[in-house]
Design a protein around this motif. Structure first.
Motif, PDB file in Angstrom:
ATOM      1  N   GLU A 140      39.557  90.464 -78.032  1.00 43.54           N
ATOM      2  CA  GLU A 140      39.880  91.264 -79.218  1.00 43.54           C
ATOM      3  C   GLU A 140      39.352  90.600 -80.484  1.00 43.54           C
ATOM      4  O   GLU A 140      39.212  89.383 -80.542  1.00 43.54           O
ATOM      5  CB  GLU A 140      41.408  91.445 -79.327  1.00 43.54           C
ATOM      6  CG  GLU A 140      41.959  92.328 -78.245  1.00 43.54           C
ATOM      7  CD  GLU A 140      43.486  92.365 -78.234  1.00 43.54           C
ATOM      8  OE1 GLU A 140      44.037  92.780 -77.208  1.00 43.54           O
ATOM      9  OE2 GLU A 140      44.111  91.944 -79.229  1.00 43.54           O
ATOM     10  N   ARG A 141      39.112  91.404 -81.496  1.00 43.83           N
ATOM     11  CA  ARG A 141      38.645  90.861 -82.778  1.00 43.83           C
ATOM     12  C   ARG A 141      39.815  90.430 -83.631  1.00 43.83           C
ATOM     13  O   ARG A 141      40.904  90.978 -83.529  1.00 43.83           O
ATOM     14  CB  ARG A 141      37.894  91.944 -83.553  1.00 43.83           C
ATOM     15  CG  ARG A 141      36.585  92.209 -82.935  1.00 43.83           C
ATOM     16  CD  ARG A 141      35.840  93.265 -83.648  1.00 43.83           C
ATOM     17  NE  ARG A 141      34.614  93.463 -82.885  1.00 43.83           N
ATOM     18  CZ  ARG A 141      33.462  93.797 -83.393  1.00 43.83           C
ATOM     19  NH1 ARG A 141      33.350  94.043 -84.666  1.00 43.83           N
ATOM     20  NH2 ARG A 141      32.400  93.921 -82.630  1.00 43.83           N
ATOM     21  N   ILE A 142      39.566  89.469 -84.485  1.00 47.94           N
ATOM     22  CA  ILE A 142      40.582  89.064 -85.439  1.00 47.94           C
ATOM     23  C   ILE A 142      40.192  89.652 -86.792  1.00 47.94           C
ATOM     24  O   ILE A 142      39.124  89.338 -87.326  1.00 47.94           O
ATOM     25  CB  ILE A 142      40.689  87.517 -85.524  1.00 47.94           C
ATOM     26  CG1 ILE A 142      40.904  86.925 -84.120  1.00 47.94           C
ATOM     27  CG2 ILE A 142      41.790  87.096 -86.481  1.00 47.94           C
ATOM     28  CD1 ILE A 142      42.156  87.374 -83.389  1.00 47.94           C
ATOM     29  N   MET A 143      41.025  90.527 -87.295  1.00 44.62           N
ATOM     30  CA  MET A 143      40.712  91.200 -88.557  1.00 44.62           C
ATOM     31  C   MET A 143      40.665  90.184 -89.704  1.00 44.62           C
ATOM     32  O   MET A 143      41.388  89.182 -89.684  1.00 44.62           O
ATOM     33  CB  MET A 143      41.761  92.274 -88.860  1.00 44.62           C
ATOM     34  CG  MET A 143      41.741  93.412 -87.876  1.00 44.62           C
ATOM     35  SD  MET A 143      40.227  94.404 -88.012  1.00 44.62           S
ATOM     36  CE  MET A 143      39.665  94.439 -86.344  1.00 44.62           C
ATOM     37  N   GLY A 144      39.807  90.470 -90.682  1.00 42.21           N
ATOM     38  CA  GLY A 144      39.675  89.531 -91.807  1.00 42.21           C
ATOM     39  C   GLY A 144      38.616  88.474 -91.550  1.00 42.21           C
ATOM     40  O   GLY A 144      38.416  87.576 -92.368  1.00 42.21           O
ATOM     41  N   PHE A 145      37.950  88.575 -90.406  1.00 40.94           N
ATOM     42  CA  PHE A 145      36.836  87.666 -90.088  1.00 40.94           C
ATOM     43  C   PHE A 145      35.590  88.480 -89.772  1.00 40.94           C
ATOM     44  O   PHE A 145      35.674  89.580 -89.223  1.00 40.94           O
ATOM     45  CB  PHE A 145      37.169  86.777 -88.876  1.00 40.94           C
ATOM     46  CG  PHE A 145      38.125  85.697 -89.230  1.00 40.94           C
ATOM     47  CD1 PHE A 145      37.660  84.451 -89.645  1.00 40.94           C
ATOM     48  CD2 PHE A 145      39.487  85.933 -89.198  1.00 40.94           C
ATOM     49  CE1 PHE A 145      38.551  83.462 -90.022  1.00 40.94           C
ATOM     50  CE2 PHE A 145      40.386  84.945 -89.563  1.00 40.94           C
ATOM     51  CZ  PHE A 145      39.918  83.711 -89.977  1.00 40.94           C
ATOM     52  N   GLY A 146      34.455  87.901 -90.104  1.00 41.91           N
ATOM     53  CA  GLY A 146      33.178  88.555 -89.809  1.00 41.91           C
ATOM     54  C   GLY A 146      32.782  89.499 -90.932  1.00 41.91           C
ATOM     55  O   GLY A 146      33.629  89.982 -91.696  1.00 41.91           O
ATOM     56  N   HIS A 147      31.508  89.692 -91.031  1.00 43.58           N
ATOM     57  CA  HIS A 147      30.983  90.580 -92.071  1.00 43.58           C
ATOM     58  C   HIS A 147      29.575  90.984 -91.686  1.00 43.58           C
ATOM     59  O   HIS A 147      28.835  90.174 -91.140  1.00 43.58           O
ATOM     60  CB  HIS A 147      30.975  89.855 -93.429  1.00 43.58           C
ATOM     61  CG  HIS A 147      30.889  90.796 -94.579  1.00 43.58           C
ATOM     62  ND1 HIS A 147      29.701  91.303 -95.010  1.00 43.58           N
ATOM     63  CD2 HIS A 147      31.857  91.337 -95.368  1.00 43.58           C
ATOM     64  CE1 HIS A 147      29.940  92.119 -96.030  1.00 43.58           C
ATOM     65  NE2 HIS A 147      31.234  92.168 -96.263  1.00 43.58           N
ATOM     66  N   ARG A 148      29.210  92.220 -91.988  1.00 42.67           N
ATOM     67  CA  ARG A 148      27.871  92.681 -91.659  1.00 42.67           C
ATOM     68  C   ARG A 148      26.809  91.869 -92.403  1.00 42.67           C
ATOM     69  O   ARG A 148      25.736  91.593 -91.882  1.00 42.67           O
ATOM     70  CB  ARG A 148      27.748  94.174 -91.978  1.00 42.67           C
ATOM     71  CG  ARG A 148      26.361  94.769 -91.842  1.00 42.67           C
ATOM     72  CD  ARG A 148      25.759  94.563 -90.471  1.00 42.67           C
ATOM     73  NE  ARG A 148      26.376  95.304 -89.396  1.00 42.67           N
ATOM     74  CZ  ARG A 148      26.180  96.589 -89.133  1.00 42.67           C
ATOM     75  NH1 ARG A 148      25.396  97.299 -89.898  1.00 42.67           N
ATOM     76  NH2 ARG A 148      26.764  97.160 -88.116  1.00 42.67           N
ATOM     77  N   VAL A 149      27.112  91.455 -93.623  1.00 42.93           N
ATOM     78  CA  VAL A 149      26.089  90.785 -94.443  1.00 42.93           C
ATOM     79  C   VAL A 149      26.269  89.267 -94.482  1.00 42.93           C
ATOM     80  O   VAL A 149      25.297  88.518 -94.405  1.00 42.93           O
ATOM     81  CB  VAL A 149      26.093  91.356 -95.880  1.00 42.93           C
ATOM     82  CG1 VAL A 149      24.999  90.699 -96.715  1.00 42.93           C
ATOM     83  CG2 VAL A 149      25.887  92.867 -95.865  1.00 42.93           C
TER      84      VAL A 149
END
Ligand code: COA
Length: 377
Positions: free
Chosen positions: A252-261
């Motif tokens: 599962e993903r952890i919200m608040g992490f990662g970004h397209r840019v």
């Protein structure tokens, strides 16, 4: 015909812009050439809005008359308040989308596509969007919407219209900073959606309505709400590490992490992190900041894959500390983003070209039409 796929339009450069610059590798964000860190330390939402809409930082006189214009336009037509009452049980983002759509019926400039009229609409929408969000919050709690207060600036007035209380300086500072940090961010999904609508030469209210619908999703504006829900589910800092490990193990993903840019830390995140720490200490609720710190530590191993904390990660804890209900977190993002949407729309109008990509067809060809009565199950 070009049939190279660019799924999600990843890495596609759509057009030129003068409003914001993002260096995703180094984690740099500039509004019209001004570094977000300088603006966060020294500026205000109103000043940054002026900068974005009018092209440069205002003089004192320009800022004062801009603030006066915003204050004078905060009110809503009574019919829009009635619409809000009718749809009050919907998600606040749906109410906001409906409210902005309804405003177009009463705006004196709706169909005027001149640059001057579009700038007037941009200022008016910046002033009115917070009033819709606050009016809905009051109505759904069985209270009457409050009239805006001319003695309060943008962030302070919004907090007042939500709660009926004159807000504390810490609360005002936190919200002003939050709005400033969210004001503009290039061709993000909602601004892009607004540009698509504008590119058909549809009006600004239609384009902003499109943007609000796009911002609502959890992969875009909904992340701050999802982070706070996760924090509440975790409950205490001691349980955070195990919880995150289990979620990641389940893929599962952890919200608040990662970004397209961004492939480095989102430069806006550090300011929300600091605000979460300061506010938590001030209000005697340091548990959320501590819990989020543990989550951030657990996520460190993802940094090698370019997954770092983003602006939404600490934002939810700030809103929660201010007593704002979770489903209001996305509308807060919208309040801050209105100037960015408007400037993207204005840029699109200024140098318009219909946005119309292609799709690669992968379905069957040469199908033979069978009359209805001859078709079998
Ligand atoms: N937690 C765990 N893994 C993540 C992740 C996260 N938050 N974000 C991305 N990843 C992983 C993906 O699972 C994927 O792994 P894989 O290559 O093994 O399949 C890889 O990183 C690339 O992710 P992808 O979704 O293709 O990148 P993207 O550029 O399309 O995604 C987001 C950008 C924002 C949609 C994504 O990072 C995300 O869903 N983040 C959480 C939501 C969020 O915080 N949104 C607010 C953005 S300001």
């Amino acid at each position: 015909m070009n049939d190279t796929l660019a799924r999600g339009l990843k890495d596609v450069v759509l057009d030129t812009t003068e409003s914001s610059y993002i260096d995703g590798e180094r984690g740099i964000l500039l509004y019209r050439g001004y570094n977000i860190h300088d603006l966060a330390a020294n500026s205000s939402f109103e000043e940054v809005t002026y900068l974005l809409l009018h092209g440069d930082l205002p003089t004192e006189e320009e800022l004062n008359s801009f603030k006066k214009r915003l204050k004078a336009q905060r009110g809503l037509p009574k019919q829009v308040i009635e619409v809000i009452r009718l749809v009050q049980n919907a998600h606040p983002m749906d109410v906001l989308r409906t409210g902005v759509s309804a405003l177009s019926a009463f705006d004196p400039d709706t169909e005027d596509m001149s640059r001057e009229a579009n700038l007037r609409k941009a200022e008016r929408l910046t002033a009115q969007v917070p009033t819709i969000v606050a009016a809905h919050e009051r109505v759904r709690r069985g209270l009457e919407p409050l009239e805006p207060r001319d003695d309060l600036d943008h962030a302070a007035n919004w907090l007042y219209m939500m709660t009926g209380q004159t807000p504390s300086p810490e609360a005002v500072e936190a919200m002003d900073l939050d709005f400033l940090l969210h004001a503009e961010h290039g061709a993000n999904a909602s601004a892009f959606a607004a540009r698509v609508t504008a590119s058909t030469l549809s009006d600004m209210h239609s384009a902003i309505t499109t943007a609000i619908g796009t911002l609502k999703g959890p992969l875009h504006g909904g992340a701050a709400e999802a982070v706070m829900k996760m924090a509440l589910e975790i409950g205490t800092p001691e349980r955070a590490a195990e919880y995150i490990r289990q979620r990641l193990d389940r893929g599962e993903r952890i919200m608040g992490f990662g970004h397209r840019v961004y492939r480095a830390e989102d430069p806006r995140a550090r300011h929300m992190r600091e605000r979460s720490r300061i506010l938590g200490a001030k209000l005697g609720h340091e548990e959320w900041y501590k819990l989020l710190q543990v989550v951030e530590q657990e996520m460190q191993r993802y940094q090698s894959r370019g997954i770092y904390v983003n602006v939404d990660f600490y934002a939810g804890s700030v809103y929660h500390l201010l007593g704002i209900p979770e489903d209001m977190f996305v509308p807060i993002f919208a309040i801050g983003r209105v100037p960015g949407w408007c400037i993207e729309i204005l840029e699109q109008y200024d140098n318009n070209m219909l946005i119309r990509p292609l799709l690669k067809y992968v379905g069957p060809m040469n199908q033979k039409y069978v009359p209805l009565h001859e078709r079998k199950n």
